[in-house]
Design a protein around this motif. Sequence first.
Motif, PDB file in Angstrom:
ATOM      1  N   LEU A  73       0.828  -1.207   0.000  1.00  0.00           N
ATOM      2  CA  LEU A  73       0.000   0.000   0.000  1.00  0.00           C
ATOM      3  C   LEU A  73       0.864   1.260   0.000  1.00  0.00           C
ATOM      4  O   LEU A  73       0.586   2.221  -0.711  1.00  0.00           O
ATOM      5  CB  LEU A  73      -0.941  -0.010   1.210  1.00  0.00           C
ATOM      6  N   PHE A  74       1.923   1.244   0.797  1.00  0.00           N
ATOM      7  CA  PHE A  74       2.803   2.410   0.838  1.00  0.00           C
ATOM      8  C   PHE A  74       3.466   2.645  -0.511  1.00  0.00           C
ATOM      9  O   PHE A  74       3.507   3.780  -1.015  1.00  0.00           O
ATOM     10  CB  PHE A  74       3.883   2.246   1.918  1.00  0.00           C
ATOM     11  N   ARG A  75       4.011   1.570  -1.113  1.00  0.00           N
ATOM     12  CA  ARG A  75       4.719   1.751  -2.377  1.00  0.00           C
ATOM     13  C   ARG A  75       3.784   2.232  -3.476  1.00  0.00           C
ATOM     14  O   ARG A  75       4.183   3.017  -4.347  1.00  0.00           O
ATOM     15  CB  ARG A  75       5.400   0.449  -2.794  1.00  0.00           C
ATOM     16  N   ARG A  76       2.538   1.784  -3.450  1.00  0.00           N
ATOM     17  CA  ARG A  76       1.564   2.260  -4.427  1.00  0.00           C
ATOM     18  C   ARG A  76       1.332   3.763  -4.285  1.00  0.00           C
ATOM     19  O   ARG A  76       1.386   4.516  -5.260  1.00  0.00           O
ATOM     20  CB  ARG A  76       0.229   1.527  -4.239  1.00  0.00           C
ATOM     21  N   ALA A  77       1.069   4.198  -3.053  1.00  0.00           N
ATOM     22  CA  ALA A  77       0.783   5.617  -2.823  1.00  0.00           C
ATOM     23  C   ALA A  77       2.026   6.476  -3.054  1.00  0.00           C
ATOM     24  O   ALA A  77       1.953   7.558  -3.645  1.00  0.00           O
ATOM     25  CB  ALA A  77       0.252   5.824  -1.411  1.00  0.00           C
ATOM     26  N   TYR A  78       3.176   6.004  -2.588  1.00  0.00           N
ATOM     27  CA  TYR A  78       4.419   6.768  -2.726  1.00  0.00           C
ATOM     28  C   TYR A  78       4.798   6.955  -4.191  1.00  0.00           C
ATOM     29  O   TYR A  78       5.399   7.961  -4.564  1.00  0.00           O
ATOM     30  CB  TYR A  78       5.537   6.034  -1.982  1.00  0.00           C
ATOM     31  N   SER A  79       4.424   5.990  -4.999  1.00  0.00           N
ATOM     32  CA  SER A  79       4.748   6.041  -6.429  1.00  0.00           C
ATOM     33  C   SER A  79       3.636   6.660  -7.258  1.00  0.00           C
ATOM     34  O   SER A  79       3.753   6.728  -8.487  1.00  0.00           O
ATOM     35  CB  SER A  79       5.040   4.624  -6.936  1.00  0.00           C
ATOM     36  N   SER A  80       2.561   7.089  -6.627  1.00  0.00           N
ATOM     37  CA  SER A  80       1.373   7.547  -7.344  1.00  0.00           C
ATOM     38  C   SER A  80       1.713   8.633  -8.359  1.00  0.00           C
ATOM     39  O   SER A  80       2.406   9.607  -8.046  1.00  0.00           O
ATOM     40  CB  SER A  80       0.341   8.087  -6.346  1.00  0.00           C
ATOM     41  N   GLY A  81       1.213   8.454  -9.574  1.00  0.00           N
ATOM     42  CA  GLY A  81       1.454   9.452 -10.611  1.00  0.00           C
ATOM     43  C   GLY A  81       2.897   9.550 -11.024  1.00  0.00           C
ATOM     44  O   GLY A  81       3.379  10.614 -11.411  1.00  0.00           O
ATOM     45  N   PHE A  82       3.656   8.413 -10.925  1.00  0.00           N
ATOM     46  CA  PHE A  82       5.047   8.373 -11.368  1.00  0.00           C
ATOM     47  C   PHE A  82       5.919   9.320 -10.542  1.00  0.00           C
ATOM     48  O   PHE A  82       6.783  10.022 -11.058  1.00  0.00           O
ATOM     49  CB  PHE A  82       5.135   8.745 -12.867  1.00  0.00           C
ATOM     50  N   THR A  83       5.681   9.356  -9.231  1.00  0.00           N
ATOM     51  CA  THR A  83       6.451  10.267  -8.377  1.00  0.00           C
ATOM     52  C   THR A  83       7.633   9.584  -7.716  1.00  0.00           C
ATOM     53  O   THR A  83       8.781   9.924  -7.966  1.00  0.00           O
ATOM     54  CB  THR A  83       5.550  10.874  -7.288  1.00  0.00           C
ATOM     55  N   GLN A  84       7.378   8.648  -6.815  1.00  0.00           N
ATOM     56  CA  GLN A  84       8.417   7.999  -6.009  1.00  0.00           C
ATOM     57  C   GLN A  84       9.307   9.023  -5.305  1.00  0.00           C
ATOM     58  O   GLN A  84      10.535   8.954  -5.320  1.00  0.00           O
ATOM     59  CB  GLN A  84       9.252   7.039  -6.865  1.00  0.00           C
TER      60      GLN A  84
END
Length: 406
Positions: A73-84
Motif C-alpha cells: 500500500l505504501f509503495r503504491r501511494a508513494y509512487s502515485s502518478g510516477f512520483t516515487q
Amino acid sequence: MKLQDLDVIITAPPAPGWGGRYWILVKVTTDTGIVGWGECYASSVGPDAMTYVIQDLFQRYFLGENPENMERLFRRAYSSGFTQRPDLTVMGAFSGLEIACWDILGKDRDRPIYALIGGKMNDRLRAYTYLYPLPHHNLDAFWSSAEMAADCASVMVDKGYTAIKFDPAGPYTMRGGHMPSMRDISQSVAFCRAIRDAVGNRADLLFGTHGQFSTAGAIRLGTALESFSPLWFEEPIPPDNVREMAKIARRITTPIATGERLTTKAEFAEVLRQGAANILQPALGRAGGIWEMKKLAAIAEVHNAQIAPHLYAGPIEWAANIQFGISIPNCLLVESIETDFHYDLIKHSLKVEGGFIEAPTKSGLGIEVDEILARANPFTGTGLHLEMQDKPCDYETEKFLLKDRH
C-alpha cells in the motif's frame, strides 16, 4: 479480509480550538465489518479538496486490498502518478488510511497495534504539553506574557509534566526566515527565565519556533537561550533547507528538534545525514503512517537520535503516536493536548496521568471514537488547519513596543 468502505469526517474542535481549526478523520470498514479509524494531519489544501484526495487514494490503492499488505500500500501511494518521492498532500492522505489499517488489524487479532510491530518496548511514555492559557488568563495577552507562561508552567508541572513547550519568539511569515528583533530575543529570554524560576529543575524547557528565522538569526537567538539549558530548539529555520539547519546545530549547544512538516523516511534521513537535528518530531498523520515511522526509528537508532512524536491535531493521531512510541527504544517524549474535546472524542480511553501515558491494553489504537460527537461539530470555516502570516515583520512597531514595555 478486504477494505471495503471509506468515510471522511471533518470535525472542528470548539473554540479556542487547540489542535487546529479542524481534524480530518477517516473511517475505514472491511468486508468483515471491522471498523478502523485514522487521522490525516493538516494539509496544504482545504478540507473539502483533501477529502477528494483521500477518496481518490482509497479507490485507487486501498479498495479491495488486504490491510495486512502495508508495504504494498505504501509503495503504491508513494509512487502515485510516477512520483516515487515525498509528496506532502498524498502522504498525508495515505497516513490517515494507513493508521486505520493498523487499527483494523489490531482489532481483528484482538491486540494493541504495538504488539504487531515489535511488541511493548516501553511500559509508559513521558508526555509533554504546550503551554496553553489557563481559564483565568486573558487569551490575547497570554502569548506575550512571561508571567502567565510561568503560571501555566507551574500548574502543568504540579500535574506531573516533566517537559513543557512554548514559543514566544515572534511571527511566522510566508517570506521565509527573518532576523529576530531584539524584542524577540529579549522576550524569549524573559520567558525562559520566568519559567525556569517557576519550575526549577522539575521540568525540561522545550523552546519552540516554527521555522521563522534566518540561519544567522537562529544562531543569534539560540545562543541567547543556552544558559537556560533547553532540551531542544525546535525547527529554527524553514524545514526545506537541511544544510542550513545543520550549521545551526554545529554552532549552539542546545539540541535541534525538527520534523512536524516533514514526510517519509526520505526527508527525515536527510536531516540525520546532514547532522541537522538529533531529535525528530514526526506527525504520524502526515509522515507516512506507523510502519514508515518504524523504519525511521530504526534509522534514527543508527544515528543515536531520538523520536518525539508531534501533535497539533486530534486524538486519533495521538493514539497512533502512542502505539508507535510504546514499540520503539528511542522515544524521548510524546506531545499531548489535554482538552475536554480531545478526551471526549475518544471517550477518555487514553489519558495522561502524572505526566506519563501508560501503554494501552485495548485492541487496535486502543480507543473508542465518539462518532456522534465528531459529526456534531463540523467545520464551517474557510481557513486552513494552520496558516502563515502574509505581512512582513514590522520592526518599527516592535521598537515602539519595546520602548513602551520599559
